[in-house]
Design an enzyme around this catalytic site. Structure first.
Site, short mmCIF file in Angstrom:
data_model
loop_
_atom_site.label_atom_id
_atom_site.label_comp_id
_atom_site.label_asym_id
_atom_site.label_seq_id
_atom_site.Cartn_x
_atom_site.Cartn_y
_atom_site.Cartn_z
N ALA A 115 48.81 40.99 49.59
CA ALA A 115 49.24 42.37 49.91
C ALA A 115 48.78 42.80 51.30
CB ALA A 115 48.66 43.34 48.87
N ALA A 143 41.95 45.12 44.00
CA ALA A 143 40.50 44.87 44.01
C ALA A 143 40.35 43.43 44.48
CB ALA A 143 39.90 45.06 42.62
N TYR A 239 26.59 51.33 43.38
CA TYR A 239 28.01 51.62 43.50
C TYR A 239 28.29 52.72 44.53
CZ TYR A 239 32.88 51.43 42.48
OH TYR A 239 34.23 51.25 42.65
N VAL A 278 36.32 47.64 31.47
CA VAL A 278 36.11 46.19 31.59
C VAL A 278 37.34 45.58 32.25
CG1 VAL A 278 35.73 44.03 30.34
CG2 VAL A 278 34.78 46.16 29.44
P1 NAD Z 1 41.63 44.02 38.62
O1 NAD Z 1 40.82 42.90 39.14
O2 NAD Z 1 41.98 44.02 37.17
O3 NAD Z 1 43.01 44.16 39.42
C1 NAD Z 1 43.11 43.92 40.80
C2 NAD Z 1 44.54 43.64 41.19
O4 NAD Z 1 44.56 43.39 42.61
C3 NAD Z 1 45.17 42.40 40.52
O5 NAD Z 1 46.52 42.64 40.25
C4 NAD Z 1 45.06 41.35 41.62
O6 NAD Z 1 46.02 40.31 41.53
C5 NAD Z 1 45.32 42.22 42.84
N1 NAD Z 1 44.90 41.61 44.10
C6 NAD Z 1 43.68 41.19 44.48
N2 NAD Z 1 43.72 40.72 45.76
C7 NAD Z 1 45.00 40.87 46.18
C8 NAD Z 1 45.67 40.58 47.39
N3 NAD Z 1 45.06 40.06 48.45
N4 NAD Z 1 47.01 40.83 47.45
C9 NAD Z 1 47.68 41.34 46.38
N5 NAD Z 1 47.07 41.66 45.23
C10 NAD Z 1 45.75 41.42 45.13
O7 NAD Z 1 40.83 45.34 39.04
P2 NAD Z 1 40.78 46.84 38.53
O8 NAD Z 1 39.43 47.06 37.95
O9 NAD Z 1 41.99 47.23 37.78
O10 NAD Z 1 40.76 47.58 39.95
C11 NAD Z 1 41.88 48.23 40.51
C12 NAD Z 1 41.40 49.46 41.29
O11 NAD Z 1 40.82 50.38 40.35
C13 NAD Z 1 40.30 49.15 42.31
O12 NAD Z 1 40.49 49.96 43.44
C14 NAD Z 1 39.04 49.56 41.58
O13 NAD Z 1 37.98 49.89 42.45
C15 NAD Z 1 39.56 50.79 40.84
N6 NAD Z 1 38.72 51.22 39.71
C16 NAD Z 1 38.26 50.35 38.78
C17 NAD Z 1 37.41 50.80 37.76
C18 NAD Z 1 36.85 49.85 36.71
O14 NAD Z 1 35.88 50.21 36.05
N7 NAD Z 1 37.45 48.70 36.52
C19 NAD Z 1 37.08 52.17 37.67
C20 NAD Z 1 37.62 53.05 38.61
C21 NAD Z 1 38.42 52.57 39.64
#
Ligand code: NAD
Length: 396
Positions: A115, A143, A239, A278
């Protein structure tokens, strides 16, 4: 081949195609059961999800498509399967979801690529132009541990999750054994903080919006949303006040720049502060798994627990597309972490945190729930699937 779960240092190295399909089907079933109760006329119709193959991004895709009959395009980095090698869960999820969307007559496709690169942005833009026209929602849910600089591919930025002011030491849990352990993490230096901002801050989100604006692929009234996290003061050093927190501050600042860019289109940009969940990303953050196991137990006992699909459903139906004014906090952020941050929930989490002892098994926490969800996001742990039966890893 027989696909077994292999976990190394809280990272699952394998994924199961049938289980990933089940994971997607369960989310679809949840949205189908909820959609009767909401005003879906407000939902977006053409949605691009950057990072839409797992976690919050996948759920945003499912809510858009199944909840609002939207056309969806996912952009994510995946390892494709080979005859004797499994794919990433994101690949299986995307294929499984697209099969289900197509059965319902919905356009759904993925661009598997980095991306952060201009080439991927160009390919996505060309396909939006040819196949979708314009988009009315862009979810940014990446992420990533690293980013290759799009202007200079010899530069690679790495994100770290480290404290800034001083080394940080607190309890954590080894999720596989359930034993509480001490985690000590060194400080990030200035360069590491800068690089973390480059990877997880708002720069790439802005590049997407600027580029799609230039190509005239954003529809009037378009919205864009990226996800952030705040959490309780107990996790601040690692964090919110650590290297990743600086990146999230940058992401939150970027929302204000994007609001200005989208003004002429009548569009808007938001950061949504989501709950702790998670996911593949959150499971590798030190200390956070201990917090999540306790939080899950407390939220379940108070009947306010949400998994990814429930949380994103609430974000869409109660906030983004409720037809009402979108309420934000003093920093312009949508707060769907409100249930997690409620005083009585946090007081109880703190009380239980104090009960944990290094070297002992975790108490009064939901280790089983954590493990179950972690297994499920990789397609494991479903009773309906016989994991002893050989499957073709290239077929979902
Ligand atoms: P995740 O690891 O489940 O999903 C990450 C996504 O990013 C996946 O689809 C992955 O394929 C994609 N990705 C990673 N590198 C990439 C790249 N170079 N190009 C294209 N796609 C790429 O993570 P998540 O926990 O769902 O996190 C998503 C967002 O939500 C992040 O910004 C995270 O900080 C935020 N968030 C997460 C939580 C939590 O507790 N998990 C809480 C609040 C906010």
């Amino acid at each position: 081949m027989i696909i077994e779960q292999k976990i190394m240092r809280n990272v699952s190295l394998t994924a199961h195609p049938q289980g990933c399909k089940q994971y997607v089907l369960d989310q679809i079933a949840y949205v189908e059961s909820e959609k009767e109760k909401s005003n879906l006329s407000e939902f977006p119709k053409k949605v691009l999800i950057v990072g839409g193959s797992t976690g919050y991004g996948l759920s945003a895709r499912i809510v858009s498509a199944i909840g609002g009959n939207a056309q969806t395009m996912n952009v994510s980095v995946e390892r494709e399967p080979q005859k004797n090698k499994v794919a990433t869960p994101g690949w299986y999820n995307s294929i499984a979801f697209e099969q289900e969307a197509h059965k319902r007559g919905l356009y759904a496709t993925s661009v598997f690529g980095d991306a952060f690169s201009d080439a991927t942005k160009r390919e996505v833009a060309n396909r939006i132009k040819e196949e979708m026209g314009q988009i009315d929602l862009l979810i940014y849910s990446v992420a990533s541990p690293l980013r290759i600089d799009p202007d200079d591919p010899t530069k690679v930025y790495r994100s770290v999750i480290k404290p800034i002011a001083k080394p940080y030491s607190d309890l954590s849990v080894d999720v596989q054994s359930g034993v509480v352990e001490q985690a000590t993490i060194d400080v990030a230096d200035a360069q590491q903080v800068e690089e973390t901002i480059k990877v997880m801050g708002g720069e790439d989100w802005k590049r997407w919006i600027d580029y799609l604006l230039k190509r005239e692929l954003l529809a009037p009234g378009v919205k864009t949303v990226a996800f952030s996290y705040i959490g309780p003061s107990i996790t601040y050093p690692i964090y919110r006040e650590g290297s990743i927190g600086k990146a999230k501050e940058d992401l939150e600042r970027t929302a204000f720049e994007l609001k200005k860019s989208l003004k002429d289109l009548g569009g808007d940009a938001f950061v949504s502060v989501n709950k702790a969940l998670v996911t593949r990303a959150s499971s590798v953050i030190p200390v956070v798994p201990l917090y999540i196991t306790i939080l899950y137990k407390v939220m379940k006992e108070h009947h306010v627990h949400e998994d990814a699909i429930m949380h994103i459903w609430r974000l869409f139906s109660d906030r983004l597309y409720s037809g009402q004014h979108i309420n934000t906090d003093e920093k312009g952020r949508i707060r769907v972490d409100d249930w997690e941050m409620e005083q009585q929930i946090q007081d109880e989490v703190l009380r239980r945190w104090a009960l944990q002892k290094e070297g002992s098994v975790l108490v009064e926490a939901d280790l089983e729930g954590f493990k179950q969800e972690y297994d499920n996001i990789h397609g494991f742990g479903y009773d309906s699937i016989d994991y002893g039966v050989a499957v073709d890893p290239t077929v979902v």
